[in-house]
Design a protein around this motif. Structure first.
Motif, short mmCIF file in Angstrom:
data_model
loop_
_atom_site.label_atom_id
_atom_site.label_comp_id
_atom_site.label_asym_id
_atom_site.label_seq_id
_atom_site.Cartn_x
_atom_site.Cartn_y
_atom_site.Cartn_z
N GLU A 6 -2.51 0.72 -0.61
CA GLU A 6 -3.47 -0.39 -0.63
C GLU A 6 -3.50 -1.07 0.73
O GLU A 6 -2.49 -1.17 1.42
CB GLU A 6 -3.06 -1.43 -1.68
CG GLU A 6 -3.12 -0.93 -3.10
CD GLU A 6 -4.50 -1.04 -3.72
OE1 GLU A 6 -5.34 -1.79 -3.19
OE2 GLU A 6 -4.72 -0.37 -4.74
N ILE A 7 -4.67 -1.57 1.09
CA ILE A 7 -4.82 -2.34 2.31
C ILE A 7 -4.48 -3.79 1.99
O ILE A 7 -4.98 -4.36 1.02
CB ILE A 7 -6.27 -2.23 2.85
CG1 ILE A 7 -6.53 -0.78 3.31
CG2 ILE A 7 -6.49 -3.21 3.98
CD1 ILE A 7 -7.95 -0.52 3.73
N ASP A 8 -3.61 -4.37 2.79
CA ASP A 8 -3.19 -5.75 2.58
C ASP A 8 -4.11 -6.67 3.38
O ASP A 8 -4.03 -6.74 4.60
CB ASP A 8 -1.74 -5.91 3.04
CG ASP A 8 -1.20 -7.30 2.81
OD1 ASP A 8 -1.94 -8.18 2.33
OD2 ASP A 8 0.00 -7.52 3.11
N ASP A 9 -4.99 -7.36 2.68
CA ASP A 9 -5.94 -8.24 3.33
C ASP A 9 -5.49 -9.70 3.34
O ASP A 9 -6.30 -10.61 3.53
CB ASP A 9 -7.32 -8.12 2.66
CG ASP A 9 -8.09 -6.91 3.16
OD1 ASP A 9 -8.00 -6.60 4.36
OD2 ASP A 9 -8.77 -6.26 2.34
N ARG A 10 -4.19 -9.93 3.18
CA ARG A 10 -3.69 -11.31 3.25
C ARG A 10 -3.70 -11.82 4.70
O ARG A 10 -3.64 -13.02 4.93
CB ARG A 10 -2.28 -11.40 2.67
CG ARG A 10 -2.28 -11.19 1.14
CD ARG A 10 -0.90 -11.22 0.59
NE ARG A 10 -0.18 -10.03 1.08
CZ ARG A 10 1.05 -9.72 0.73
NH1 ARG A 10 1.74 -10.49 -0.07
NH2 ARG A 10 1.61 -8.62 1.19
N THR A 11 -3.77 -10.89 5.65
CA THR A 11 -3.92 -11.29 7.05
C THR A 11 -5.32 -10.89 7.50
O THR A 11 -6.03 -10.18 6.80
CB THR A 11 -2.87 -10.58 7.94
OG1 THR A 11 -3.12 -9.17 7.92
CG2 THR A 11 -1.46 -10.87 7.46
N ARG A 12 -5.68 -11.28 8.68
CA ARG A 12 -7.01 -10.96 9.21
C ARG A 12 -6.94 -9.71 10.08
O ARG A 12 -7.54 -9.64 11.15
CB ARG A 12 -7.55 -12.15 9.99
CG ARG A 12 -7.76 -13.38 9.12
CD ARG A 12 -8.36 -14.53 9.89
NE ARG A 12 -9.52 -14.13 10.64
CZ ARG A 12 -10.78 -14.29 10.25
NH1 ARG A 12 -11.03 -14.85 9.09
NH2 ARG A 12 -11.79 -13.91 11.01
N LYS A 45 -14.61 -3.50 0.46
CA LYS A 45 -14.67 -2.60 -0.70
C LYS A 45 -13.74 -1.42 -0.46
O LYS A 45 -13.33 -0.75 -1.40
CB LYS A 45 -16.10 -2.12 -0.95
CG LYS A 45 -16.97 -3.19 -1.57
CD LYS A 45 -18.34 -2.65 -1.88
CE LYS A 45 -19.29 -3.23 -0.86
NZ LYS A 45 -20.61 -2.68 -0.85
N ASN A 46 -13.43 -1.16 0.81
CA ASN A 46 -12.43 -0.14 1.14
C ASN A 46 -11.06 -0.77 0.94
O ASN A 46 -10.49 -1.34 1.86
CB ASN A 46 -12.59 0.33 2.59
CG ASN A 46 -13.91 1.00 2.85
OD1 ASN A 46 -14.38 1.76 2.02
ND2 ASN A 46 -14.52 0.70 3.98
N SER A 47 -10.55 -0.67 -0.25
CA SER A 47 -9.28 -1.35 -0.57
C SER A 47 -8.07 -0.44 -0.35
O SER A 47 -6.94 -0.89 -0.40
CB SER A 47 -9.31 -1.85 -2.01
OG SER A 47 -9.41 -0.75 -2.90
N LYS A 48 -8.34 0.83 -0.12
CA LYS A 48 -7.24 1.78 0.11
C LYS A 48 -7.42 2.42 1.48
O LYS A 48 -8.54 2.73 1.91
CB LYS A 48 -7.21 2.84 -0.99
CG LYS A 48 -6.89 2.22 -2.33
CD LYS A 48 -6.58 3.22 -3.37
CE LYS A 48 -6.14 2.46 -4.61
NZ LYS A 48 -6.30 3.19 -5.80
N LEU A 49 -6.31 2.64 2.14
CA LEU A 49 -6.34 3.21 3.48
C LEU A 49 -7.01 4.58 3.49
O LEU A 49 -7.80 4.88 4.38
CB LEU A 49 -4.91 3.30 4.04
CG LEU A 49 -4.76 3.75 5.47
CD1 LEU A 49 -5.50 2.81 6.42
CD2 LEU A 49 -3.29 3.83 5.84
N SER A 50 -6.74 5.39 2.50
CA SER A 50 -7.34 6.73 2.45
C SER A 50 -8.86 6.65 2.30
O SER A 50 -9.58 7.47 2.87
CB SER A 50 -6.73 7.55 1.32
OG SER A 50 -6.97 6.96 0.07
N GLU A 51 -9.36 5.68 1.55
CA GLU A 51 -10.82 5.50 1.40
C GLU A 51 -11.46 5.20 2.74
O GLU A 51 -12.48 5.78 3.10
CB GLU A 51 -11.13 4.35 0.44
CG GLU A 51 -10.79 4.60 -1.00
CD GLU A 51 -10.93 3.33 -1.85
OE1 GLU A 51 -11.26 2.25 -1.31
OE2 GLU A 51 -10.72 3.44 -3.07
#
Length: 173
Positions: A6-12, A45-51
């Protein structure tokens, strides 16, 4: 698994990544040809690195007009625990007539006797990058991102660069 990362979007980080690329490449002649990557990076919407990686690869192939099939390993049903058997199963499922492997896999292909047991030709692929003019024209720095190649010599230049027969070698294994 890579597909589950998962991509961690808690940071910018997305904005920071885009700004870093812009800062390094905005003055280059073909900068506008890499801007499509910013839209992909910024799309949450790209919530996963592989996506995200898959979208960048697919869009780049389309822009390069490369007609190739892209298969995502995690989409395949059969997955052996044995690394060589996984490779055999994957090749069979897409009807491979030859297997082209990166240099880094050569040792394990030999160690696992994959080549000896294979019914298809196995080739080792290596790519020797050639110098191109980069930004200020100082010493060439090899093995940077495809973004560097495009921003400096264009998408058409990238296509020529990666398809240069003098840069590609295939060794029979």
């Amino acid at each position: 698994m890579i597909r589950d990362t998962e991509i961690d979007d808690r940071t910018r980080w997305r904005d920071k990544q885009i700004k870093t690329i812009q800062m390094n490449y905005k003055k280059l002649p073909y900068f506008q040809q890499i801007e499509y990557v910013f839209d992909i990076i910024s799309d949450k919407k790209n919530s996963k690195l592989s996506e995200m990686n898959t979208k960048i690869i697919r869009e780049t192939c389309q822009r390069l007009q490369l007609k190739t099939q892209i298969h995502i390993y995690s989409d395949f049903a059969e997955k052996s625990d044995d690394r060589s058997q996984r490779l055999v199963d994957l090749c069979k499922s897409v009807d491979c007539v030859a297997y082209i492997s990166p240099t880094g896999a050569k040792d394990y292909l030999i160690q696992d006797e994959w080549v000896k047991n294979s019914t298809m030709p196995v080739k080792i692929f290596s790519f020797k990058p050639k110098a191109y003019v980069q930004g200020d024209g100082k010493e060439f720095i090899s093995h940077l991102s495809f973004l560097d190649v495009v921003a400096n010599i264009s998408m058409d230049g990238l296509k020529e660069y990666i398809l240069d027969p003098n840069a590609i070698s295939l060794e029979n294994l």
